[in-house]
Design a protein around this motif. Sequence first.
Motif, mmCIF file in Angstrom:
data_model
loop_
_atom_site.group_PDB
_atom_site.id
_atom_site.type_symbol
_atom_site.label_atom_id
_atom_site.label_comp_id
_atom_site.label_asym_id
_atom_site.label_seq_id
_atom_site.Cartn_x
_atom_site.Cartn_y
_atom_site.Cartn_z
ATOM 1 N N VAL A 1 14.456 -20.446 21.187
ATOM 2 C CA VAL A 1 15.902 -20.321 21.044
ATOM 3 C C VAL A 1 16.533 -21.662 21.383
ATOM 4 O O VAL A 1 16.396 -22.154 22.498
ATOM 5 C CB VAL A 1 16.452 -19.217 21.980
ATOM 6 N N MET A 2 17.243 -22.241 20.397
ATOM 7 C CA MET A 2 17.896 -23.535 20.612
ATOM 8 C C MET A 2 19.368 -23.489 20.256
ATOM 9 O O MET A 2 20.040 -24.524 20.252
ATOM 10 C CB MET A 2 17.170 -24.604 19.805
ATOM 11 N N SER A 3 19.880 -22.299 19.950
ATOM 12 C CA SER A 3 21.310 -22.128 19.677
ATOM 13 C C SER A 3 21.751 -20.795 20.279
ATOM 14 O O SER A 3 20.923 -19.945 20.618
ATOM 15 C CB SER A 3 21.581 -22.167 18.169
ATOM 16 N N ASP A 4 23.048 -20.618 20.400
ATOM 17 C CA ASP A 4 23.588 -19.417 21.038
ATOM 18 C C ASP A 4 23.137 -18.145 20.327
ATOM 19 O O ASP A 4 22.980 -18.121 19.104
ATOM 20 C CB ASP A 4 25.112 -19.462 21.059
ATOM 21 N N VAL A 5 22.940 -17.092 21.128
ATOM 22 C CA VAL A 5 22.544 -15.787 20.606
ATOM 23 C C VAL A 5 23.693 -14.820 20.879
ATOM 24 O O VAL A 5 24.084 -14.644 22.028
ATOM 25 C CB VAL A 5 21.245 -15.284 21.282
ATOM 26 N N PRO A 6 24.240 -14.178 19.829
ATOM 27 C CA PRO A 6 25.351 -13.248 20.042
ATOM 28 C C PRO A 6 24.905 -12.010 20.820
ATOM 29 O O PRO A 6 23.713 -11.685 20.865
ATOM 30 C CB PRO A 6 25.778 -12.855 18.627
ATOM 31 N N PRO A 7 25.849 -11.280 21.394
ATOM 32 C CA PRO A 7 25.501 -10.059 22.132
ATOM 33 C C PRO A 7 24.886 -8.997 21.216
ATOM 34 O O PRO A 7 25.270 -8.868 20.045
ATOM 35 C CB PRO A 7 26.844 -9.570 22.676
#
Length: 136
Positions: free
Chosen positions: A115-121
């Motif tokens: 994971v290298m970018s934001d993960v939504p809820p």
Amino acid sequence: MLYIFRIAHLLYRLRVPLLPWVLKVFNRVVVSVSLPPSVKVGRNVVFGYQGLGIVVHRQAVLGNDIVIAPNVVIGGRGQPGAPVIGDNVLIGAGACILGPVTIGRNAKIGANAVVMSDVPPGVTVVGVPARIVSRA
């Protein structure tokens, strides 16, 4: 392992010199987990197999009710900032969460995902690099 971390974190907040880092090294040698005393860890965080092989960045923030499987890296990418993990997150074995990213509430990170970018809820991410495969 988590009890030793909590004592080290308390001593760190009280600005006691050296002892928090001695406890960190003890955890690293005995349990094979790198969990610096400066990390903010919420309630009910579970480290699989007593934290075997888990590495956490010194500025990371871990929310409440998180399950972290063995051999997970929650670290930096050589730039300012560290991961922020929301509440009720599941992180699969061998996953890497790198850089100043935010993992949303109720997210699931698959085994060996990077994971290298934001993960939504509320989503599930897998792969290298991680991509969304399902939404809650």
